[in-house]
Design a protein around this motif. Structure first.
Motif, PDB file in Angstrom:
ATOM      1  N   UNK A 219       0.811  -1.225   0.000  1.00 23.94           N
ATOM      2  CA  UNK A 219       0.000   0.000   0.000  1.00 23.94           C
ATOM      3  C   UNK A 219       0.844   1.276   0.000  1.00 23.94           C
ATOM      4  N   UNK A 220       2.153   1.126   0.192  1.00 18.57           N
ATOM      5  CA  UNK A 220       3.022   2.296   0.122  1.00 18.57           C
ATOM      6  C   UNK A 220       3.470   2.851   1.450  1.00 18.57           C
ATOM      7  N   UNK A 221       3.219   2.128   2.550  1.00 24.03           N
ATOM      8  CA  UNK A 221       3.771   2.562   3.839  1.00 24.03           C
ATOM      9  C   UNK A 221       5.301   2.442   3.760  1.00 24.03           C
ATOM     10  N   UNK A 222       5.984   3.514   4.071  1.00 20.13           N
ATOM     11  CA  UNK A 222       7.450   3.490   4.005  1.00 20.13           C
ATOM     12  C   UNK A 222       7.981   2.378   4.910  1.00 20.13           C
ATOM     13  N   UNK A 223       8.952   1.607   4.424  1.00 21.14           N
ATOM     14  CA  UNK A 223       9.393   0.419   5.145  1.00 21.14           C
ATOM     15  C   UNK A 223       9.886   0.745   6.544  1.00 21.14           C
ATOM     16  N   UNK A 224      10.579   1.864   6.717  1.00 25.32           N
ATOM     17  CA  UNK A 224      11.098   2.215   8.044  1.00 25.32           C
ATOM     18  C   UNK A 224       9.998   2.667   8.996  1.00 25.32           C
ATOM     19  N   UNK A 225       8.768   2.814   8.488  1.00 27.85           N
ATOM     20  CA  UNK A 225       7.630   3.205   9.323  1.00 27.85           C
ATOM     21  C   UNK A 225       6.667   2.042   9.550  1.00 27.85           C
ATOM     22  N   UNK A 226       6.913   0.924   8.895  1.00 28.04           N
ATOM     23  CA  UNK A 226       6.021  -0.232   8.983  1.00 28.04           C
ATOM     24  C   UNK A 226       6.394  -1.065  10.205  1.00 28.04           C
ATOM     25  N   UNK A 227       5.780  -0.749  11.336  1.00 29.09           N
ATOM     26  CA  UNK A 227       6.161  -1.362  12.608  1.00 29.09           C
ATOM     27  C   UNK A 227       5.776  -2.832  12.710  1.00 29.09           C
ATOM     28  N   UNK A 228       5.036  -3.353  11.709  1.00 25.34           N
ATOM     29  CA  UNK A 228       4.586  -4.740  11.744  1.00 25.34           C
ATOM     30  C   UNK A 228       5.598  -5.714  11.151  1.00 25.34           C
ATOM     31  N   UNK A 229       6.589  -5.226  10.432  1.00 21.45           N
ATOM     32  CA  UNK A 229       7.558  -6.135   9.831  1.00 21.45           C
ATOM     33  C   UNK A 229       8.522  -6.634  10.913  1.00 21.45           C
TER      34      UNK A 229
ATOM     35  N   UNK B 205      13.099  -4.156  10.168  1.00 22.28           N
ATOM     36  CA  UNK B 205      12.755  -2.780  10.513  1.00 22.28           C
ATOM     37  C   UNK B 205      14.007  -1.984  10.868  1.00 22.28           C
ATOM     38  N   UNK B 206      14.890  -2.582  11.650  1.00 17.51           N
ATOM     39  CA  UNK B 206      16.132  -1.905  12.044  1.00 17.51           C
ATOM     40  C   UNK B 206      16.973  -1.574  10.819  1.00 17.51           C
ATOM     41  N   UNK B 207      17.063  -2.518   9.872  1.00 17.70           N
ATOM     42  CA  UNK B 207      17.815  -2.275   8.639  1.00 17.70           C
ATOM     43  C   UNK B 207      17.165  -1.177   7.807  1.00 17.70           C
ATOM     44  N   UNK B 208      15.840  -1.173   7.746  1.00 19.59           N
ATOM     45  CA  UNK B 208      15.126  -0.156   6.973  1.00 19.59           C
ATOM     46  C   UNK B 208      15.322   1.234   7.569  1.00 19.59           C
ATOM     47  N   UNK B 209      15.328   1.319   8.900  1.00 22.72           N
ATOM     48  CA  UNK B 209      15.546   2.609   9.556  1.00 22.72           C
ATOM     49  C   UNK B 209      16.948   3.120   9.262  1.00 22.72           C
ATOM     50  N   UNK B 210      17.939   2.228   9.322  1.00 25.68           N
ATOM     51  CA  UNK B 210      19.317   2.622   9.017  1.00 25.68           C
ATOM     52  C   UNK B 210      19.429   3.107   7.575  1.00 25.68           C
ATOM     53  N   UNK B 211      18.765   2.405   6.643  1.00 20.13           N
ATOM     54  CA  UNK B 211      18.799   2.804   5.237  1.00 20.13           C
ATOM     55  C   UNK B 211      18.109   4.150   5.031  1.00 20.13           C
ATOM     56  N   UNK B 212      17.009   4.373   5.745  1.00 22.58           N
ATOM     57  CA  UNK B 212      16.295   5.652   5.623  1.00 22.58           C
ATOM     58  C   UNK B 212      17.142   6.805   6.139  1.00 22.58           C
ATOM     59  N   UNK B 213      17.890   6.561   7.199  1.00 22.38           N
ATOM     60  CA  UNK B 213      18.782   7.597   7.729  1.00 22.38           C
ATOM     61  C   UNK B 213      19.881   7.918   6.730  1.00 22.38           C
ATOM     62  N   UNK B 214      20.459   6.874   6.111  1.00 23.51           N
ATOM     63  CA  UNK B 214      21.519   7.103   5.112  1.00 23.51           C
ATOM     64  C   UNK B 214      20.982   7.872   3.910  1.00 23.51           C
TER      65      UNK B 214
END
Length: 393
Positions: free
Chosen positions: A293-303, A308-317
């Motif tokens: 549906x397009x929820x940004x991966x670093x915001x998808x708390x259900x994964x 999720x930790x990897x997605x947050x790191x990628x979003x920060x980079x």
């Protein structure tokens, strides 16, 4: 306080927030910051928005309602997307590209901006996330069937009606005419359209595979949201500055929460708790739906928390706005159901400010559902369920 919502976080620890019978002190180390939720209201879904723009231009029309005349069916945007991917890649069937085909390689070599928009969207929805567990997803589909009658109650009386308590969400609904008709059959038709996706999502593992009926339904809803953004922004350029971009990332996370954690919590309210196995599966099914549906991966708390930790790191980079804002401490998302209480308190503090429109939409919802086929539920019972769920919140 801003127009129709709170934009600043309450003082640390000095304010107790409640959701689902649980009271928690505000803590920015565990709860989303209201300032970040407000920032995420400025972000929509660039992949869907950009690819929709290309498909509309190619249909020789700027109006989604007339897309069918240009060979781009308004009700089946995923078909239009696949057709264009086939043209760009010269694949006869993009769903069966062959073992040596790589959409990532094709995208990296593409220089045309329009084609890149199409390919980027296709890469997003056709690449199955490495974190997806098909067996767990299937358990979630089983839960959708097993608890279906109560899920209908909760999604209508809990998720939808509670969403109306957000005045900013009401503004989007009003701008689109959602549930604005006085016709009861029209209300039921719109609710059926919303439920269509959830039904197809539960039709077996194949339904959620790339190309399956559930997969297509979710992506078509994603494009519907993109059309809503396009139409409202074209009609009311000042809308975003007042209420945020329509169907923004905060709205998407709020909707994901309403269809998942909130549902499981309120099943317990009815005295029919989901088993741990079904609960985990149901949340995993919707984790994948949120991705599509397009929820940004670093915001998808259900994964899963590692992903999720990897997605947050990628979003920060990548310099993404408010990276990982939904889960300031990702380890808490190890139990997404427990974290739902935390997220629910923050969303309520940010968004839940009822208006006159709240009452109007709720009354239309109750009137549209009551004594209607196929459930024939009396109005008094719907009112009781609504009161019970809202009192619990």
């Amino acid at each position: 306080m801003s127009l129709l919502r709170r934009t600043v976080s309450p003082p640390e620890g000095n304010v107790n927030l409640a959701f689902g019978g649980v009271t928690l002190p505000y803590n920015s180390r565990t709860m989303p910051r209201i300032e970040d939720l407000e920032l995420l209201r400025t972000i929509g879904d660039p992949l869907a928005d950009n690819s929709l723009d290309v498909l509309l231009r190619r249909s020789h029309s700027g109006d989604p309602a007339s897309m069918a005349k240009g060979g781009c069916p308004a009700g089946n945007m995923v078909q239009a997307l696949m057709a264009r991917v086939g043209e760009i890649t010269r694949l006869e069937n993009p769903l069966q590209p062959g073992p040596e085909f790589s959409i990532t390689d094709v995208l990296s070599k593409c220089t045309d901006e329009d084609d890149r928009a199409i390919l980027a969207m296709w890469e997003s929805v056709s690449t199955v996330p490495t974190w997806l567990d098909w067996e767990l997803l299937e358990r979630g589909q089983d839960a959708s069937h097993r608890y279906a009658p109560l899920l209908l109650y909760i999604l209508a009386m809990g998720s939808l009606a509670t969403g109306y308590a957000s005045s900013v969400i009401d503004q989007t609904l009003a701008a689109t005419g959602y549930l604005s008709s006085s016709s009861r059959s029209s209300v039921m038709r719109r609710l059926a359209e919303t439920g269509h996706m959830t039904v197809l999502m539960a039709r077996g593992v194949k339904a959620m595979n790339v190309g399956g009926c559930g997969w297509k339904a979710v992506i078509n809803v994603r494009y519907l949201h993109a059309m809503v953004r396009r139409r409202i922004m074209a009609k009311s350029p000042a809308f975003a500055s007042q209420y945020g971009i329509p169907v923004n990332q905060t709205d998407m996370v709020s909707t994901l929460f309403a269809f998942t954690s909130s549902v499981v919590v309120h099943l317990e309210t009815f005295g029919v708790p989901m088993s741990d196995e079904h609960s985990r599966g149901y949340l995993h099914l919707w984790a994948y739906a949120g991705h599509l549906l397009g929820v940004r991966t670093d915001l998808n708390y259900l994964i899963p928390v590692d992903a999720l930790t990897q997605a947050i790191a990628a979003a920060k980079r990548a310099g993404s706005p408010a990276p990982g804002a939904i889960t300031p401490n990702p380890i808490l998302a190890t139990d997404p159901l427990a974290f739902g209480h935390v997220l629910g308190t923050a969303l309520r503090e940010h968004l839940f400010f009822p208006s006159d429109m709240t009452k109007e939409l709720t009354c239309r919802l109750l009137d549209g559902i009551s004594d209607q086929f196929p459930f024939n539920i009396p109005l008094s019972r719907l009112q009781t369920v609504l009161y019970h769920l809202k009192h619990e919140r």
